[in-house]
Enzyme design. Structure first.
Site, PDB file in Angstrom:
ATOM      1  N   HIS A  70      22.287  51.582 -14.540  1.00 31.08           N
ATOM      2  CA  HIS A  70      20.973  52.219 -14.287  1.00 31.08           C
ATOM      3  C   HIS A  70      20.046  53.002 -15.698  1.00 31.08           C
ATOM      4  CE1 HIS A  70      16.696  53.027 -12.381  1.00 31.08           C
ATOM      5  NE2 HIS A  70      17.373  52.847 -10.962  1.00 31.08           N
TER       6      HIS A  70
ATOM      7  N   HIS B 276      36.160  33.938 -10.738  1.00 34.01           N
ATOM      8  CA  HIS B 276      35.858  33.535  -9.573  1.00 34.01           C
ATOM      9  C   HIS B 276      33.952  34.156 -10.294  1.00 34.01           C
ATOM     10  CE1 HIS B 276      37.663  30.519  -7.818  1.00 34.01           C
ATOM     11  NE2 HIS B 276      37.945  31.619  -6.995  1.00 34.01           N
TER      12      HIS B 276
ATOM     13  N   HIS C 147      24.157  36.672 -10.612  1.00 37.93           N
ATOM     14  CA  HIS C 147      22.710  36.478  -9.672  1.00 37.93           C
ATOM     15  C   HIS C 147      21.764  35.199 -10.313  1.00 37.93           C
ATOM     16  CE1 HIS C 147      18.787  37.286  -8.415  1.00 37.93           C
ATOM     17  NE2 HIS C 147      17.972  37.605  -9.236  1.00 37.93           N
TER      18      HIS C 147
ATOM     19  N   HIS D 228      19.327  25.847  -8.396  1.00 37.41           N
ATOM     20  CA  HIS D 228      18.444  24.511  -8.363  1.00 37.41           C
ATOM     21  C   HIS D 228      18.236  23.684  -6.893  1.00 37.41           C
ATOM     22  CE1 HIS D 228      19.413  19.653  -7.971  1.00 37.41           C
ATOM     23  NE2 HIS D 228      18.494  20.264  -8.943  1.00 37.41           N
TER      24      HIS D 228
ATOM     25  N   ASN E 198      15.023  30.949  -6.456  1.00 37.83           N
ATOM     26  CA  ASN E 198      15.903  32.704  -6.851  1.00 37.83           C
ATOM     27  C   ASN E 198      15.433  33.588  -5.855  1.00 37.83           C
ATOM     28  OD1 ASN E 198      16.295  35.345  -7.404  1.00 37.83           O
ATOM     29  ND2 ASN E 198      14.671  35.525  -8.879  1.00 37.83           N
TER      30      ASN E 198
END
Length: 492
Positions: free
Chosen positions: A299, A383, A387, A416, A420
């Site tokens: 943070h 993998h 985001h 795609h 988002n």
């Protein structure tokens, strides 16, 4: 040819170095054990018997030793954290009636901003370079001209997204609503009264003693914050099931003003949501898909620029929207740097940690201008779920972490196909990897998310079993079309 030969030699030198450092303990112990075994064999049977007889044991020593071993073993297993398993998850797939092709989006922009052609042109330039496809979806209220972002419409969107994901999760796992012990719902910008978690409890008639939480205002990284909260709760509540719901409700947050910094989210954010079942029950170990290994949260809210880089506010005309600062990518880079500094020692093999340490010492002592060594996180993970906040976010992380196109494929294709979807985007990416049949037992997955505040959060999962290509899910009807070629600019 000389350059190629040199590269091949360096490649094998690096592989040899990695193997040597990562297995240094094994390579050291094997010669020692071999030497001990040879010496014992040299004694012969009579010598071994004589050696055994020379060791004097009595009953008290044996009992004390056994008690000590049992005491230490009990203390170890009692203090060991409970394993947290991800049994399964489900992603919401919007109906085709909610799709927003580029032509539709731009036509609505021209009609809604008819007095401001420069803002329309700005949105068109953003959309051309966004990496979004023609099948992303917006809620019904945004399809009206002008949009109708009422409370009723927002609740309607929340109900269809959350209930659809929950229904799918219950169907996939066989979980009954009365078996849910912990419920966590995260939605950043829509926080009605009663809360969304209360809405879920009312819909499924969950138990009166359920531990429910509703997280808001925590941005796109709230999904991993919810996972971290669920993990902490499962550590203190044995034999429990936790359901985490991650979503973002678009309806009340569609900006209708003219400020460019606030128009950007309109171009990127789309409908989506996911429901995840976590459990600490040992009986779930055999069917669970993943085991949670680490959660690391960073943070940067103490810094004023970081705090205000994603900020909800009113424009000059009183329209509420989310303002994105020009410093966003630089701040995200600093947050990522802090996060990987923490997570690196937890996941990187010894060879990478040693190289990083030697480079750091060299820069401090010999030459500060030495190029810092970027650890190879491909040695730690098979993998990556980055985001899908936008093409620039994915490009920057691919460059900084030195990832291949295949490593960021899930993120690019999710952006795609679905846009988002905020905190739920990580689960669409995980679903993409599974739909491609790439998730094998023992594979490690790194989820990375960024959010307002400013936050960078990571979760590390280990695949519990080889996952067969699912017949349902958000990618079921389109996975054969992916990976798709995404041009740098789509001319509209």
């Amino acid at each position: 040819m000389p350059h190629f030969s040199n590269s091949v030699k360096l490649k094998y030198v690096k592989l040899g170095y990695q193997y040597l450092v990562n297995h240094i303990l094994t390579l050291t112990l094997i010669p020692v054990m071999a030497g001990v075994l040879i010496e014992v064999l040299r004694l012969g049977p009579a010598g071994i018997v004589s050696l055994w007889n020379s060791l004097h044991f009595d009953l008290v020593q044996i009992l004390c030793s056994c008690f000590f071993i049992i005491f230490v073993a009990t203390g170890y297993f009692m203090s060991k954290p409970r394993s947290i398993y991800l049994v399964d998850y489900a992603c919401y797939k919007p109906p085709v009636t909610c799709r927003v092709p580029f032509a539709t989006f731009m036509e609505h922009s021209r009609l809604n901003l008819s007095n401001n052609p420069k803002s329309v042109e700005f949105q068109m330039r953003i959309l051309e370079r966004s990496g979004l496809g023609e099948e992303t979806c917006l809620p019904p209220a945004i399809h009206y001209i002008p949009p109708t972002p009422t409370m009723e419409a927002a609740r309607g969107e929340a109900e269809i997204v959350i209930f659809s994901a929950m229904d799918s999760l219950f169907k996939k796992t066989g979980l009954k609503p009365k078996d849910v012990d912990i419920l966590i719902v995260n939605c950043s910008l829509f926080s009605p009264t009663p809360s969304l978690s209360a809405m879920v409890i009312n819909k499924y008639k969950l138990r009166s003693n359920i531990k429910s939480f509703n997280l808001s205002g925590m941005g796109c990284s709230a999904g991993l914050i919810s996972i971290d909260l669920a993990r902490d709760l499962l550590q203190v509540h044995p034999n429990s099931n936790a359901v985490v719901v991650s979503t973002e409700i678009i309806t009340p947050n569609y900006y209708q003003g003219k400020e460019r910094a606030m128009l950007l989210p309109n171009c990127l954010f789309r409908m989506g949501g996911a429901a995840i079942l976590l459990s600490n029950r040992r009986s779930e170990r055999w069917r669970a898909k993943y085991r949670l290994v680490h959660v690391v949260r960073t943070h940067k809210g103490a810094d004023d620029k970081a705090y205000r880089c994603v900020f909800e506010e009113e424009d000059k005309e009183g329209n509420v929207g989310i303002s994105l600062s020009k410093d966003l990518m630089a701040i995200a880079g600093e947050a990522l740097k802090s996060n990987i500094t923490t997570i690196g020692p937890l996941v990187l093999p010894a060879s990478e940690q040693l190289l990083f340490l030697l480079t750091l010492i060299g820069r401090k002592i010999f030459n500060p201008k030495w190029k810092p060594y970027i650890p190879d996180f491909k040695q730690a993970f098979e993998h990556f779920c980055i985001h899908a906040g936008g093409r620039a976010v994915i490009d920057e992380l691919q460059k900084n972490l030195q990832l291949s196109a295949e490593h960021v494929e899930a993120s690019r294709m999710t952006l795609h196909r679905f846009g988002n979807t905020s905190s739920s985007s990580l689960w669409y990416e995980m679903s993409y990897i599974e739909a491609k049949g790439r998730m094998k037992k023992g594979d490690r997955v790194w989820q990375i998310a960024f959010g307002s505040g400013f936050k960078c959060n990571s979760a590390v999962w280990k695949c519990n079993r080889t996952i067969k290509t699912p017949k349902d899910g958000p990618w079921a009807d389109c996975i054969q079309r992916y990976p798709a070629h995404i041009p740098e600019v789509v001319k509209l």
